[in-house]
Every structure is written in structure tokens, then in C-alpha cells.
Design an enzyme around this catalytic site. Structure first.
Site, PDB file in Angstrom:
ATOM      1  N   GLU A   1      58.765  37.625  46.713  1.00 18.67           N
ATOM      2  CA  GLU A   1      57.980  37.366  47.912  1.00 18.67           C
ATOM      3  C   GLU A   1      57.539  35.906  48.012  1.00 18.67           C
ATOM      4  OE1 GLU A   1      54.450  39.666  48.272  1.00 18.67           O
ATOM      5  OE2 GLU A   1      54.148  39.031  50.346  1.00 18.67           O
ATOM      6  N   ASP A   2      57.048  35.366  46.905  1.00 19.91           N
ATOM      7  CA  ASP A   2      56.429  34.041  46.979  1.00 19.91           C
ATOM      8  C   ASP A   2      57.330  32.893  46.525  1.00 19.91           C
ATOM      9  OD1 ASP A   2      54.253  35.446  47.766  1.00 19.91           O
ATOM     10  OD2 ASP A   2      53.203  35.344  45.852  1.00 19.91           O
TER      11      ASP A   2
ATOM     12  N   ASP B   1      21.379  63.969  38.333  1.00 24.80           N
ATOM     13  CA  ASP B   1      22.416  63.961  37.300  1.00 24.80           C
ATOM     14  C   ASP B   1      23.279  62.715  37.401  1.00 24.80           C
ATOM     15  OD1 ASP B   1      22.931  65.046  39.725  1.00 24.80           O
ATOM     16  OD2 ASP B   1      24.363  66.527  39.027  1.00 24.80           O
TER      17      ASP B   1
ATOM     18  N   HIS C   1      56.474  40.710  39.765  1.00 30.03           N
ATOM     19  CA  HIS C   1      56.295  41.412  41.032  1.00 30.03           C
ATOM     20  C   HIS C   1      56.148  40.520  42.264  1.00 30.03           C
ATOM     21  CE1 HIS C   1      51.922  40.804  40.518  1.00 30.03           C
ATOM     22  NE2 HIS C   1      51.864  40.978  41.819  1.00 30.03           N
TER      23      HIS C   1
ATOM     24  N   HIS D   1      47.741  35.882  37.488  1.00 26.65           N
ATOM     25  CA  HIS D   1      47.791  37.142  38.236  1.00 26.65           C
ATOM     26  C   HIS D   1      48.852  38.098  37.674  1.00 26.65           C
ATOM     27  CE1 HIS D   1      47.909  40.073  41.420  1.00 26.65           C
ATOM     28  NE2 HIS D   1      49.087  39.654  41.853  1.00 26.65           N
TER      29      HIS D   1
ATOM     30  N   ASP E   1      48.622  45.814  40.529  1.00 28.98           N
ATOM     31  CA  ASP E   1      48.544  44.590  41.330  1.00 28.98           C
ATOM     32  C   ASP E   1      47.252  44.608  42.163  1.00 28.98           C
ATOM     33  OD1 ASP E   1      49.242  42.303  42.828  1.00 28.98           O
ATOM     34  OD2 ASP E   1      50.308  43.518  44.322  1.00 28.98           O
TER      35      ASP E   1
HETATM   36 MN    MN Z   1      50.496  40.422  43.438  1.00 30.27          MN
END
Ligand code: MN
Length: 732
Positions: A87-88, A270, A83, A59, A150
Site C-alpha cells: 500500500e505505502d 461487581d 502488511h 508500526h 494492525d
Molecule cells: Mn498498518
């Protein structure tokens, strides 16, 4: 050779692939740092898996890869790799700052903040989300670009999550990330995200479209090739070297067309778009000329975004022509540089350099700053979102200022919108406008190419009616902002009054409560910000006076007493009534309405003294507001037509107007009292009367009377005319 950017998921992308790609456009980049970022993220995400079953590091690698395709700087690419680490994983902002740099750490922190936004109600949360993102990107625009990368990868791999989550994320993307990408001019990302949203939000429509576009694929490819060859040949015959690209339009734009025109896919003619890339601006116009002389252009479809770029700096020539086989084809003509800006928007400004100092980046930041300023002043997030969205949808007509500057406004925009587009102050004090040197009402619908001059007056302020006139989000939000401010002031005043009067019942006062610290306690107890907010809460009815009084220790016990309770109730009701009657009166303050400008300085001209019922017209004076004359007034004949403005009587206005009438009679004793009596008999008040004897035994009287309107005046005149001694009656 330019190619449209491809953001497909790359299953096996390796850090060395990234290194190679960066090398191609940025040979001096710090590759040690780039590799270090990869290893840092790889270690942090060790053991974590994506919903697809792939190891998590694919990712961040894909996010970084997208940023490379957008030609972003190294900091952004590194932030893309890192990134999700805060957070993780167990990584802290300090870790990133220590290992990499402060600015990289800040971008990652910004991204973490965005992803942590909690959901409340559906509507509200998206707006709130958006609001916070704007705040986050104000510090560093790169935050939002990394976030878009992301989101792009998450959308690309959305098939692996639950149906419910698919819908939720796709809707959020369409509501928030697509408008952002559009506003920042990153069209490649915008178009891709839109197609992905359609695929997950309306899978049936999407696959049907995909199938239909694919159906005649080989046929279409042949057609594209033949058109391309024909164009290249034509252009070459004028020694114009050009790169031609042709492809079916994005699904989402076909879908939008089907919806807006209410037609089926088969009726959309078109669906092919061609792009001509040339070396410079002169060649753009030259190519356009050649195309228009080779194919029949469709009237009304030509747009010159080179001379007048879009707000997001997009530049290109657009036209639609009838191609071979009577098929409509859309053609965009632009230079290489313009193409780069069109595809990558604001991202183009980080190319080859680390900092961000360039004209258009500045204007993008200005947009963010404006949003932030607005953000401070608006209460509900949905209102904020509304304003942002409608500003994003702008585009349509081009309006010139008297100095020849150009502003782009949406279709249906009025002079009021234009005034707000120039500056909030100009909008707030707008009293009228001249379009192409002619005075027009504020609700006038502007047309592309109009030249508009705004007239302002210091005494003018926005009114509720303006919300009906303004069509752009910007004007709407500025007017609401003003009205909100006025309302708050009213509530504050009312609240303070109610509170003071209620306290008086208990022989105390606000002053006393400030002194003994009770006010501060109340503010804390009810979680208010200031005493102003306390008064506003009372004035708006959000907080009950009783509730507050009950929280004050010294009078608490008395408040429960029924007599006191009634008394407080009474005070509150009375004050509310009072404030309402004041409000009503102000609505009826003006006898004359000049196109919704009810707070405007309007005066009745002394020369002709019109009264309700008389046909009237407004005359815009220099600096003294508007003077209202009778349409037939001599003065009006002499002034220039372009300073006149339509005016009407306000039917709500109930006050009486003074008017003079002259009566000529045979000179008989008692005639004055006879006339006065008959005027009084029909309920009209005489303010003054003047009598004069004329030759020939005639008398002349001038009465100043007060009438409601023209019909009442006619009644008076008829009544006097009925008297046997009266020769003539005139209004003077
Ligand atoms: Mn992410």
C-alpha cells in the site's frame, strides 16, 4: 504462569526481540526468513514517519509483536511485518511472492484490499467495509487476525492523529473490528479494543472511570490479595492446586453495565473479576463446588459454558458470589487450554503448526462461509451488517432438539428462530412447533432448557408476518431473503408484461427485439446484468418504460408522439393495478389465521363445518396441513391436546361460507316458498333445498345457504323461527 496479554505500544522493539520471543514457543521457525522480512520492510518504508514522529518501521514491528503474543504462525508474523509495503511503498504482490511465499503474499494482498475500501455514506460504508473484509478473510482467516493486530497498534497510537480522525477510526473499530474479534473468540483483543474505543469516543467517561477505578487502588489490591489467598487456601485444603488471578473488569464492560442498568459508577457493585485456572474439567467443577460452599453464590448468575460452549468456542464456568465485606465478585473457572482459547480464540489454532485443520477452526470457517453465501443474496450492505451484528450478540438461552443437541439463541427467541437455527429449509417450511411435547404458537417465547420440535410442511413458505415473530438476525435475514426473491419474481413478471404490451403498441415484441439485438443494446445502455434485470427494473418502477422505448432506434421517434405516450402510461397503470389487486386478494385468501401463517394449508373440518364467529381450534394433521374444527366438535375431544393449535377467523376475509340448516314445520302447502322468501328477503342466497314429508303431518327441509358469519346465520334462524308454521330450526 499465565498472564493477561499486554498489547501496549513498544517504542524500541527490535527484530532480535521478535526472534527471541518466537524462539520461546516455536524453536524450529525459519528465523532467516523472519529477519529477511524485517529488512525488506525496513528498506521499503525507509524515510517514512508515523504521526507520532517515530520511524514507520516501529508500526510493522509492533503488529508482528502482537501476532507473536497471540502465538500466530510464522507466515502471519511475516505478513504483519510486510502488511503496509504494497500500500505505502513500491512493492508488488509478485515481489513478496518471489522473496517469501505465495501464501504470505496473499495475506498481504488481502490486507491491502481491506485498507483500500472507499467510503460512501457513513452507515453504508462500514457495512460495505465489513462485507469486503468477510470476503477477504474467507480466503485466509489469518488476514483478519493480522488486520486486528494492525488495528490494535493504530488504536494504541491514536493520540497522535487529529481529533476528527480519532473519532472516525475508533467508531469504525467499535462497529467492525470489535464484533469480528468477538466472533472469532479473540477476547483479549476484543476487550483491549473496546477500552481504547471508549477512551477516544467518550474521553470524559473513560477518564472518569479510570480515575475512579484507580482511586481506591491500594485498598482494592489489598482486597484482591486477601480474596485470592482465601480462595487458594480453601481450594488447597481440598488438595486442589489452582492459579488465581484478580483484577478490576475492563472499563468498557463497567461502562456497558452502567448504561444498561442506568446507574452511576458508585452503584456498580461487581467490578472485580477473578479467574481460577485449574488442570482439567473435573477440577473446574470441583473448584466451583468449593467456591459455592465457601461464598454465597448469587442466584441466576451461574453459567456453564463448559458443557455448552459459546458459538465462538469459548469455554468456562461463570458465577457471581458475595465475597468478603459483602462485595460482589465475578468468578470464571477454566482449564489452561480453555483460557488460551478464551484469550486468543481462533488464533490458538495456528499455534505450533503451519496449517489449519482443527474442529473449531472448521466451524469458524463455516461461519464465514455462511456469511458469504448470505452476502450473495442480500441487496443492501446495512441489512447484511444488521444480520451479522445481531448474530454476534446471540447468547442467552439454550434450546434442545428432539435428539438432545443444543442450540444457543438470544433472549426472546421464538420457535421460528429455532427452526432457522437448525436449517434455512426447516425455517422456510415451518408450520408449527412443539415445546416440551406441547403444541405452541410460533410467536411463543422460548425459555432456556426448552426442548423444541419443529413441524414442517412442503407447501409452507415464509410470509411478512414472520418478520414480527422472528427475533434473531439469522431468521430475519433468511425471511427477508425469501420475501425479496418472491418480490423480484413478481416484479419480473409485471415488468415483462408491461414491456410486452407497450411494444405491441408499436407493432413489435420482446422476441423481435431479442432477434435484432436491441435487447442486448438496452441492457448495455442501462448498465443492467440481464434481461431479467431489465424486466425487474421495469416492474419495480426503477426504470420507466418510456425511457427504454425512447432508446430503441426503430421506434424512438414514435414514442415522443403524445398519443403513444398516453397509451404507455395507461398500460403501466393498468398492469400495476392488476398486480396490486392480485396481491390483495391473496391476503384475503384464507378465512382462518393460525398464528400468522397466512399461506398455510388450512381447511375447514367437514364434521362440524365452522363459520366465522364460531369458536375454533386448529388441529395439526399428519402431512395435510391444519384442519379447523369448532372448539366443541366431538372429534377434538378425541385427539391429543398436544396437536391442537390456536386459530382465529380472518376479519379481512369477505367470502361467504356454506352452511346447512334443518327446518321442521307443520306440513302446509306453500310452506317451502314461504321459508325461501323470508331467507331471500334478508339477502341470503339459498344454494339448494331438500324437502321431505314426515309422519304426524310434519315437513322437514334442509337448506344449504351461504352466510358471512355466525351472526348472519343467527339472523336467518331467527327469521325462519318467526314464521307461524315453523316448529324448529337447527344448524346441521
Ligand atoms: Mn498498518
Amino acid at each position: 504462569m499465565h498472564r493477561p496479554l499486554d498489547f501496549s505500544h513498544e517504542r524500541d522493539v527490535k527484530v532480535e526481540d521478535l526472534v527471541r520471543r518466537v524462539q520461546a514457543y516455536y524453536p524450529d521457525a525459519d528465523f532467516v526468513m523472519l529477519r529477511k522480512a524485517f529488512h525488506f520492510a525496513d528498506r521499503a518504508h525507509k524515510g517514512q514517519k508515523r504521526s507520532s514522529g517515530e520511524s514507520y518501521i516501529t508500526h510493522p514491528l509492533n503488529v508482528a509483536s502482537t501476532l507473536i503474543k497471540l502465538r500466530m504462525d510464522l507466515d502471519s508474523i511475516i505478513a504483519g511485518l510486510l502488511h503496509d509495503t504494497i500500500e505505502d511503498c513500491d512493492v508488488t504482490p509478485e515481489d513478496i511472492e518471489k522473496e517469501f511465499s505465495e501464501s504470505i503474499s496473499q495475506v498481504v494482498v488481502g490486507l491491502t484490499k481491506i485498507s483500500k475500501i472507499k467510503f460512501k455514506t457513513k452507515e453504508e460504508s462500514q457495512a460495505e467495509n465489513f462485507r469486503k473484509m468477510v470476503v477477504a478473510m474467507a480466503k485466509d482467516l489469518r488476514v483478519i487476525i493480522v488486520k486486528l493486530a494492525d488495528r490494535m497498534h493504530n488504536m494504541r497510537t491514536l493520540q497522535y492523529v487529529s481529533d476528527e480522525k480519532q473519532k472516525k477510526i475508533a467508531q469504525e473499530t467499535l462497529d467492525i473490528y470489535v464484533p469480528l474479534a468477538s466472533r472469532l473468540g479473540i477476547n483479549s483483543v476484543k476487550a483491549e479494543l473496546e477500552d481504547l474505543c471508549l477512551r477516544f469516543l467518550k474521553p470524559e467517561t473513560y477518564y472518569k472511570l479510570a480515575e475512579k477505578v484507580a482511586m481506591k487502588k491500594s485498598e482494592r489490591e489489598l482486597y484482591i490479595k486477601s480474596v485470592k489467598d482465601e480462595m487458594v487456601e480453601k481450594l488447597l485444603s481440598y488438595s486442589l492446586k489452582v492459579e488465581v488471578r484478580g483484577r478490576p473488569k475492563h472499563f468498557y464492560s463497567i461502562y456497558k453495565k452502567m448504561i444498561s442498568r442506568g446507574v452511576d459508577f458508585e452503584q456498580i457493585q461487581d467490578i472485580l473479576a477473578f479467574r481460577l485456572i485449574v488442570s482439567n474439567i473435573t477440577e473446574c467443577y470441583k473448584a466451583l463446588g468449593i467456591i459455592h460452599s465457601s461464598f454465597i453464590p448469587i442466584p441466576g448468575r451461574f453459567k456453564d459454558y463448559i458443557a455448552i460452549p459459546k458459538v465462538n468456542n469459548y469455554q468456562s464456568l461463570h458465577t457471581t458470589v458475595i465475597g468478603p465485606g459483602a462485595e460482589r465478585i465475578e468468578i470464571q473457572i477454566r482449564t489452561h487450554d480453555m483460557d488460551e482459547v478464551a484469550e486468543t480464540g481462533v488464533a490458538a489454532h495456528w499455534k505450533y503448526k503451519e496449517g489449519l485443520v482443527s474442529g473449531s477452526t472448521k466451524s469458524q470457517l463455516q461461519w464465514v462461509e455462511e456469511l458469504l453465501e448470505f452476502n450473495k443474496n442480500v441487496e443492501s450492505s446495512s441489512e447484511f451488517m444488521e444480520a451479522v451484528k445481531s448474530d454476534l450478540d446471540s447468547g442467552g438461552i439454550f434450546i434442545f432438539t428432539p435428539k438432545g443437541d443444543v442450540r444457543e439463541l438470544r433472549y426472546g427467541a421464538t420457535p421460528l428462530d429455532f427452526a432457522y437455527a437448525i436449517h434455512t429449509e426447516v425455517g422456510n417450511h415451518c408450520v408449527g412447533a412443539k415445546v416440551n411435547s406441547k403444541m405452541v404458537p410460533l410467536k411463543y417465547t422460548l425459555k432456556s432448557g426448552d426442548s423444541v420440535e419443529i413441524l414442517t410442511s412442503k407447501t409452507q413458505t415464509p410470509s411478512k408476518d414472520w418478520l414480527k415473530i422472528a427475533k434473531t438476525g439469522r431468521a430475519q435475514s433468511r425471511i427477508k431473503q425469501w420475501l425479496h426473491k418472491v418480490e423480484r419474481a413478481k416484479h419480473r413478471e409485471l415488468g415483462q408484461e408491461v414491456f410486452e404490451k407497450s411494444l405491441k403498441v408499436f407493432s413489435t415484441s420482446i422476441k423481435a427485439l431479442v432477434k435484432n439485438g436491441d435487447i442486448e443494446r438496452i441492457i448495455r445502455e442501462f448498465k443492467l446484468k440481464s434481461d431479467d434485470e431489465l424486466f425487474i427494473s421495469i416492474g419495480s418502477g426503477r426504470l420507466q418504460t418510456k425511457t427504454i422505448l425512447k432508446s430503441i432506434p426503430s421506434i424512438k421517434d414514435k414514442v415522443v408522439d403524445e398519443n403513444f405516450e398516453d397509451k404507455i402510461e395507461e398500460i403501466t397503470t393498468f398492469s400495476r393495478k392488476l398486480s396490486r389487486s392480485v396481491k390483495k386478494k391473496s391476503n384475503k385468501d384464507n378465512a382462518i389465521i393460525v398464528d400468522g401463517m397466512d399461506d398455510l394449508m388450512i381447511r375447514v373440518a367437514k364434521c362440524c363445518n365452522p363459520i366465522p364467529g364460531d369458536p375454533i381450534i386448529g388441529f395439526v394433521t399428519r402431512g395435510r396441513g391444519i384442519t379447523v374444527h369448532m372448539k366443541k366438535c366431538n372429534v377434538i375431544d378425541k385427539v391429543s391436546v398436544d396437536r391442537c393449535i390456536p386459530a382465529d377467523w380472518n376479519e379481512e376475509f369477505k367470502f361467504r361460507h356454506p352452511v346447512n340448516i334443518k327446518v321442521i314445520t307443520h306440513d302446509k302447502p306453500g310452506i317451502l316458498s314461504q321459508i325461501s322468501k323470508s331467507i331471500n328477503n334478508i339477502g341470503i342466497n339459498i344454494k339448494s333445498a331438500m324437502a321431505k314429508s314426515l309422519l304426524d303431518k310434519k315437513g322437514s327441509f334442509i337448506f344449504e345457504i351461504e352466510v358471512k358469519d355466525y351472526s348472519e346465520l343467527l339472523k336467518v334462524i331467527g327469521c325462519i323461527e318467526g314464521l307461524s308454521e315453523v316448529i324448529s330450526v337447527h344448524r346441521i
